[in-house]
Write a protein that holds these residues in place. Sequence first.
Motif, PDB file in Angstrom:
ATOM      1  N   HIS A  25      -0.169  28.376   8.563  1.00 29.78           N
ATOM      2  CA  HIS A  25      -0.923  29.274   7.678  1.00 29.78           C
ATOM      3  C   HIS A  25      -2.420  29.230   7.922  1.00 29.78           C
ATOM      4  N   ALA A  26      -2.823  28.840   9.124  1.00 25.85           N
ATOM      5  CA  ALA A  26      -4.242  28.867   9.465  1.00 25.85           C
ATOM      6  C   ALA A  26      -4.546  30.222  10.102  1.00 25.85           C
ATOM      7  N   ARG A  27      -5.465  30.951   9.495  1.00 26.45           N
ATOM      8  CA  ARG A  27      -5.877  32.248  10.024  1.00 26.45           C
ATOM      9  C   ARG A  27      -7.349  32.198  10.366  1.00 26.45           C
ATOM     10  N   THR A  28      -7.685  32.692  11.530  1.00 19.52           N
ATOM     11  CA  THR A  28      -9.081  32.736  11.935  1.00 19.52           C
ATOM     12  C   THR A  28      -9.752  33.945  11.299  1.00 19.52           C
ATOM     13  N   SER A  29     -11.074  33.989  11.393  1.00 16.17           N
ATOM     14  CA  SER A  29     -11.817  35.136  10.853  1.00 16.17           C
ATOM     15  C   SER A  29     -11.477  36.411  11.613  1.00 16.17           C
ATOM     16  N   VAL A  30     -11.218  36.275  12.905  1.00 21.85           N
ATOM     17  CA  VAL A  30     -10.853  37.442  13.714  1.00 21.85           C
ATOM     18  C   VAL A  30      -9.515  38.003  13.242  1.00 21.85           C
ATOM     19  N   GLU A  31      -8.538  37.132  12.974  1.00 24.51           N
ATOM     20  CA  GLU A  31      -7.235  37.583  12.489  1.00 24.51           C
ATOM     21  C   GLU A  31      -7.332  38.201  11.100  1.00 24.51           C
ATOM     22  N   ALA A  32      -8.276  37.694  10.290  1.00 25.96           N
ATOM     23  CA  ALA A  32      -8.443  38.221   8.938  1.00 25.96           C
ATOM     24  C   ALA A  32      -9.281  39.501   8.922  1.00 25.96           C
ATOM     25  N   SER A  43     -12.044  30.064  16.952  1.00 26.31           N
ATOM     26  CA  SER A  43     -10.825  29.394  16.491  1.00 26.31           C
ATOM     27  C   SER A  43     -10.984  28.735  15.118  1.00 26.31           C
ATOM     28  N   ALA A  44     -12.149  28.819  14.533  1.00 25.88           N
ATOM     29  CA  ALA A  44     -12.376  28.197  13.225  1.00 25.88           C
ATOM     30  C   ALA A  44     -11.609  28.947  12.142  1.00 25.88           C
ATOM     31  N   PRO A  45     -10.961  28.208  11.226  1.00 27.81           N
ATOM     32  CA  PRO A  45     -10.201  28.901  10.176  1.00 27.81           C
ATOM     33  C   PRO A  45     -11.129  29.647   9.223  1.00 27.81           C
ATOM     34  N   GLN A  46     -10.616  30.749   8.687  1.00 27.98           N
ATOM     35  CA  GLN A  46     -11.392  31.553   7.751  1.00 27.98           C
ATOM     36  C   GLN A  46     -11.576  30.810   6.428  1.00 27.98           C
ATOM     37  N   HIS A  47     -10.509  30.191   5.970  1.00 25.20           N
ATOM     38  CA  HIS A  47     -10.516  29.492   4.687  1.00 25.20           C
ATOM     39  C   HIS A  47      -9.704  28.220   4.864  1.00 25.20           C
ATOM     40  N   PHE A  48     -10.208  27.096   4.338  1.00 24.27           N
ATOM     41  CA  PHE A  48      -9.518  25.810   4.483  1.00 24.27           C
ATOM     42  C   PHE A  48      -9.095  25.311   3.106  1.00 24.27           C
ATOM     43  N   PRO A  49      -7.828  25.537   2.718  1.00 21.98           N
ATOM     44  CA  PRO A  49      -7.346  25.105   1.397  1.00 21.98           C
ATOM     45  C   PRO A  49      -6.954  23.620   1.418  1.00 21.98           C
ATOM     46  N   ALA A  50      -7.922  22.739   1.245  1.00 26.36           N
ATOM     47  CA  ALA A  50      -7.690  21.301   1.373  1.00 26.36           C
ATOM     48  C   ALA A  50      -6.672  20.770   0.362  1.00 26.36           C
ATOM     49  N   ALA A  51      -6.730  21.242  -0.863  1.00 28.34           N
ATOM     50  CA  ALA A  51      -5.798  20.749  -1.885  1.00 28.34           C
ATOM     51  C   ALA A  51      -4.359  21.141  -1.550  1.00 28.34           C
ATOM     52  N   ARG A  52      -4.156  22.365  -1.102  1.00 30.09           N
ATOM     53  CA  ARG A  52      -2.812  22.817  -0.743  1.00 30.09           C
ATOM     54  C   ARG A  52      -2.283  22.037   0.459  1.00 30.09           C
ATOM     55  N   ILE A  53      -3.136  21.788   1.438  1.00 26.67           N
ATOM     56  CA  ILE A  53      -2.725  21.030   2.618  1.00 26.67           C
ATOM     57  C   ILE A  53      -2.393  19.593   2.237  1.00 26.67           C
ATOM     58  N   ALA A  54      -3.188  18.985   1.363  1.00 23.64           N
ATOM     59  CA  ALA A  54      -2.917  17.614   0.924  1.00 23.64           C
ATOM     60  C   ALA A  54      -1.600  17.532   0.152  1.00 23.64           C
ATOM     61  N   LEU A  55      -1.329  18.519  -0.664  1.00 20.91           N
ATOM     62  CA  LEU A  55      -0.079  18.537  -1.431  1.00 20.91           C
ATOM     63  C   LEU A  55       1.134  18.696  -0.509  1.00 20.91           C
ATOM     64  N   ARG A  56       1.045  19.604   0.429  1.00 20.98           N
ATOM     65  CA  ARG A  56       2.143  19.793   1.383  1.00 20.98           C
ATOM     66  C   ARG A  56       2.325  18.555   2.259  1.00 20.98           C
ATOM     67  N   THR A  57       1.222  17.956   2.672  1.00 13.71           N
ATOM     68  CA  THR A  57       1.288  16.744   3.490  1.00 13.71           C
ATOM     69  C   THR A  57       1.962  15.622   2.724  1.00 13.71           C
ATOM     70  N   THR A  58       1.624  15.471   1.457  1.00 15.39           N
ATOM     71  CA  THR A  58       2.234  14.439   0.629  1.00 15.39           C
ATOM     72  C   THR A  58       3.732  14.676   0.464  1.00 15.39           C
ATOM     73  N   ALA A  59       4.135  15.921   0.295  1.00 16.44           N
ATOM     74  CA  ALA A  59       5.560  16.231   0.153  1.00 16.44           C
ATOM     75  C   ALA A  59       6.324  15.908   1.431  1.00 16.44           C
ATOM     76  N   VAL A  60       5.780  16.289   2.575  1.00 14.42           N
ATOM     77  CA  VAL A  60       6.446  16.004   3.852  1.00 14.42           C
ATOM     78  C   VAL A  60       6.487  14.512   4.110  1.00 14.42           C
ATOM     79  N   ALA A  61       5.371  13.813   3.866  1.00 17.63           N
ATOM     80  CA  ALA A  61       5.312  12.368   4.107  1.00 17.63           C
ATOM     81  C   ALA A  61       6.267  11.616   3.188  1.00 17.63           C
ATOM     82  N   THR A  62       6.368  12.034   1.944  1.00 20.20           N
ATOM     83  CA  THR A  62       7.271  11.366   1.009  1.00 20.20           C
ATOM     84  C   THR A  62       8.718  11.553   1.436  1.00 20.20           C
ATOM     85  N   THR A  63       9.070  12.745   1.894  1.00 18.56           N
ATOM     86  CA  THR A  63      10.427  12.992   2.378  1.00 18.56           C
ATOM     87  C   THR A  63      10.738  12.142   3.603  1.00 18.56           C
TER      88      THR A  63
END
Length: 86
Positions: A25-32, A43-63
Amino acid sequence: MSWPSALAIYFLFWFLALFLVLPFHARTSVEAGETLVRGQAESAPQHFPAARIALRTTAVATTLFALYYLNYVNGWITADMLDYWN
């Protein structure tokens, strides 16, 4: 397994999961369809949702850690099973 060992292994799984989750779900400014700021990498992402990434990372790591710990307790796959030459 002692709790400090379990915690250390969990953090190893967490950082592994972080590198697995980051590309999704990383989209560059060009793609947006937005213009680049002077000096911005294409190649820099347009928006970096750190909280969402941390939550997803925690779910995957816990599994992953839960599967690892269940294997550790129940002995589903052992090192002897993986040794091809014995």
